[in-house]
Design a protein around this motif. Sequence first.
Motif, short mmCIF file in Angstrom:
data_model
loop_
_atom_site.label_atom_id
_atom_site.label_comp_id
_atom_site.label_asym_id
_atom_site.label_seq_id
_atom_site.Cartn_x
_atom_site.Cartn_y
_atom_site.Cartn_z
N LEU A 110 51.39 36.24 30.16
CA LEU A 110 52.75 36.71 30.40
C LEU A 110 52.78 38.18 30.79
O LEU A 110 53.54 38.59 31.68
CB LEU A 110 53.56 36.48 29.12
CG LEU A 110 55.06 36.55 29.25
CD1 LEU A 110 55.59 35.45 30.17
CD2 LEU A 110 55.69 36.39 27.87
N LYS A 111 51.93 38.99 30.12
CA LYS A 111 51.92 40.44 30.41
C LYS A 111 51.53 40.71 31.86
O LYS A 111 52.10 41.59 32.50
CB LYS A 111 50.94 41.16 29.47
CG LYS A 111 51.56 41.42 28.11
CD LYS A 111 50.63 42.24 27.22
CE LYS A 111 51.20 42.30 25.80
NZ LYS A 111 50.17 42.70 24.82
N LEU A 117 52.10 38.72 34.36
CA LEU A 117 53.26 38.35 35.19
C LEU A 117 54.32 39.44 35.17
O LEU A 117 54.90 39.79 36.20
CB LEU A 117 53.87 37.03 34.71
CG LEU A 117 53.01 35.77 34.77
CD1 LEU A 117 53.85 34.53 34.48
CD2 LEU A 117 52.33 35.63 36.13
N LEU A 118 54.56 40.02 33.98
CA LEU A 118 55.55 41.09 33.86
C LEU A 118 55.15 42.29 34.71
O LEU A 118 55.97 42.88 35.41
CB LEU A 118 55.72 41.49 32.38
CG LEU A 118 56.49 40.48 31.52
CD1 LEU A 118 56.24 40.72 30.03
CD2 LEU A 118 57.99 40.53 31.81
N GLU A 167 55.51 41.52 38.47
CA GLU A 167 56.92 41.55 38.86
C GLU A 167 57.39 43.00 39.00
O GLU A 167 58.07 43.36 39.96
CB GLU A 167 57.76 40.81 37.82
CG GLU A 167 59.17 40.53 38.30
CD GLU A 167 59.98 39.73 37.28
OE1 GLU A 167 60.49 38.67 37.63
OE2 GLU A 167 60.11 40.21 36.13
N VAL A 173 57.86 36.56 41.16
CA VAL A 173 57.30 35.56 40.26
C VAL A 173 58.42 34.61 39.86
O VAL A 173 59.43 35.04 39.29
CB VAL A 173 56.69 36.21 38.99
CG1 VAL A 173 56.03 35.16 38.11
CG2 VAL A 173 55.68 37.30 39.36
N SER A 222 60.75 33.42 36.52
CA SER A 222 60.44 34.81 36.17
C SER A 222 59.74 34.86 34.81
O SER A 222 59.94 34.00 33.95
CB SER A 222 61.73 35.62 36.12
OG SER A 222 62.38 35.39 34.88
N PRO A 223 58.91 35.89 34.58
CA PRO A 223 58.24 36.03 33.28
C PRO A 223 59.24 36.11 32.12
O PRO A 223 58.95 35.61 31.03
CB PRO A 223 57.44 37.33 33.42
CG PRO A 223 57.67 37.86 34.79
CD PRO A 223 58.45 36.89 35.57
N LYS A 224 60.42 36.69 32.38
CA LYS A 224 61.43 36.77 31.30
C LYS A 224 61.90 35.37 30.89
O LYS A 224 62.14 35.11 29.72
CB LYS A 224 62.62 37.62 31.75
CG LYS A 224 62.40 39.10 31.44
CD LYS A 224 63.46 39.97 32.08
CE LYS A 224 62.88 41.36 32.36
NZ LYS A 224 63.26 41.86 33.68
N GLU A 237 58.98 33.68 29.01
CA GLU A 237 58.86 34.23 27.67
C GLU A 237 59.76 33.49 26.68
O GLU A 237 59.38 33.24 25.54
CB GLU A 237 59.23 35.72 27.71
CG GLU A 237 58.74 36.48 26.50
CD GLU A 237 58.99 38.00 26.64
OE1 GLU A 237 59.73 38.40 27.58
OE2 GLU A 237 58.45 38.74 25.83
N GLN A 288 58.00 29.71 26.54
CA GLN A 288 56.58 29.56 26.16
C GLN A 288 56.40 29.29 24.67
O GLN A 288 55.61 28.44 24.27
CB GLN A 288 55.84 30.85 26.54
CG GLN A 288 54.46 30.66 27.06
CD GLN A 288 53.83 32.01 27.47
OE1 GLN A 288 54.11 33.06 26.88
NE2 GLN A 288 52.96 31.97 28.45
#
Lengths: 385, 385
Positions: free
Chosen positions: A82-83, A85-86, A89, A95, A98-100, A103, A106
């Motif tokens: 995840l980090k 991806l953040l 972005e 992405v 989105s990673p948010k 998160e 997950q």
Amino acid sequence: MINYFSSDFTLGILGGGQLGKMMLYETRKYDIKTHILDPSKEAPSSIACNHFQQGDLTDYNTVYKFGKKVDILTFEIETVNLKALLQLEKEGTKVYPSPKTLEKIQNKGKQKLFYKEQGIPTAAFIRFSNKAHLTEGITNNKVKLPFVWKSTQGGYDGNGVSIVRNGSDVAKLPDTECIAEELIDFKNELAVIVVRSPKGTIKTYPVVEMEFHPEANQVEYVICPARIDEQIATKARKIAEKVSKAFEHVGILAVEMFLTKEDAILINEVAPRPHNSGHYSIEASYTNQFEQHIRAVLDLPLGNTNSKVGGVMVNLVGEKGHTGNVLYKNIETIMKMKGVTPHIYGKKQTRPFRKMGHVTIVNEDINEARIIAEKVKKTIKVISE
Amino acid sequence: MINYFSSDFTLGILGGGQLGKMMLYETRKYDIKTHILDPSKEAPSSIACNHFQQGDLTDYNTVYKFGKKVDILTFEIETVNLKALLQLEKEGTKVYPSPKTLEKIQNKGKQKLFYKEQGIPTAAFIRFSNKAHLTEGITNNKVKLPFVWKSTQGGYDGNGVSIVRNGSDVAKLPDTECIAEELIDFKNELAVIVVRSPKGTIKTYPVVEMEFHPEANQVEYVICPARIDEQIATKARKIAEKVSKAFEHVGILAVEMFLTKEDAILINEVAPRPHNSGHYSIEASYTNQFEQHIRAVLDLPLGNTNSKVGGVMVNLVGEKGHTGNVLYKNIETIMKMKGVTPHIYGKKQTRPFRKMGHVTIVNEDINEARIIAEKVKKTIKVISE
């Protein structure tokens, strides 16, 4: 407008399992360039992409470096770093989802808390940081038997989910962060596939009905359309839309639900990607879920989610007692049956309950499709040579 | 029974153009191992096969050596080295369609003579070994203007076919073996896709109707089902079956026909492989022509040839005046239209009239599909960047 077709534009996909493989049918159809990252060099998606990279999906550097080489990044599995991806972005890579959003999904504990915050109906639950806390909760009567135990991380296809009925079931649980969820006495398990574009355009597929294998806790039949009242179907699709909007999800979101005996709908869980419950769409829908996912993450117009015909999907899982080089026994017999299409994922080795493929049965009459699906299920066996 | 799925069995395909590419969707779905031979290393099928080899399809040694490494051999283009196929078959490699069948079809003069021998209705014709003989035939009044000129070898997509109306048309013809065919005043051009297994099981697809581009002599719309009387459709399917049987063909055979103003059916020509007139089947049929071809050449049960919905296919050809890196102008606009699926073949360079892709429009109402197809045709343009 970006030129995606037969151009240098590159779509990155994290994960190269069967979902990635089925996405690649669509990127080939549109001639969209793809890079795939997967830990196994024999992954089902290792061919049909333009570039395949073997690597750890949970490693920051691997995911970050992979992401820097592509224009838009998506995934076919939730357990990715995840980090990375953040950071990608932040540095301007698109992405989707989105990673948010990821998160919030997950970790199943966070997912459940999100439903609570958003006023989305879901089964009652308590989160525990480890097994000792869970045991304490049971002893203190905060959690009553029977209940549904779910690992908050890494569960899929029935792994990381157990129905706990007694002390010996408790003893077997692994020591991880988990949730204890009320066991719902449901009439039906339903799912709705939702697609949402970056600008927020949203469409839902017809409601599907799921029948689970009692032992393996894997879906046995997915039936589209679900044989339920139209009013309930409309309600389910509206709730699924609400869930997708709440997550600000982009791409395909599979929303799994319980229909209780009182006709209430409770969200079970979601998957932020194409999903088993949408596989029927390859043969039955005007636009299948894989093409739809690609359309959404590339911000292309969304396709028609209606069905051409009814569809039933049967999972092909490895038979008990069989481990080794796979053989699809009686596949020729099912290929003679009306409206039957097998999908073989390309895993060379079978083992008990391993998801090896699926079969779609389409028919203008959904009841006839369901009858043929049962014949398919009884006929084909995934065994070792 | 051979284990084709996720095994070491290998299917060889001669030719790696768009037809090969669309076959590979099916071999991927079934996880059947494939080798492809094509002269261009940028061929549309250079990815998604298990092994790609660059090489000359008309060279004996190249084809022979390629064939020795596979278990069953098929082709997606007719201009392949026939002697190599004959030798491979002699040495035990299964070749479908068989080289003997291909021999009868590859040369259009032989193909026409075969129809005559077999009592299959076709337009009257005379074969000429070169241009001097043809000119003599015209001078002697053996051939009357106007007539249809066809090169006996190597023609495809309207190349190698001309309507000769006057002396200056004659002057433009190349000096090759050719046939001069009676110009049929037809009501309709029709086609029937036939599939036949090695054991002789035979199935036909519904009759399609073809509309040609007047200038490029390429198919502009393929409409399934054809809007003709059911009696005529039945007759067309029966004649197509007869043709497939006569050739002892195995796999997909596309049979192109004229429907005359007197409702007679005349065979125009055949293609011993999946064909442009069957592309609609990917979206519209229970079993598409590419899967059907794979089923046939592997002697697996044939699938259902019926349609789920009506389908119209539009070819995407390069615009006049555009040569260079391709751009599919307004593709997003057509993707919004009902039931529309574009197929991009993956050729990086466009040039006037080059076949770059196709678009399928499906709809329960074939007339609505036809209206949308016209909008598609007017909207999307294949231009250079």
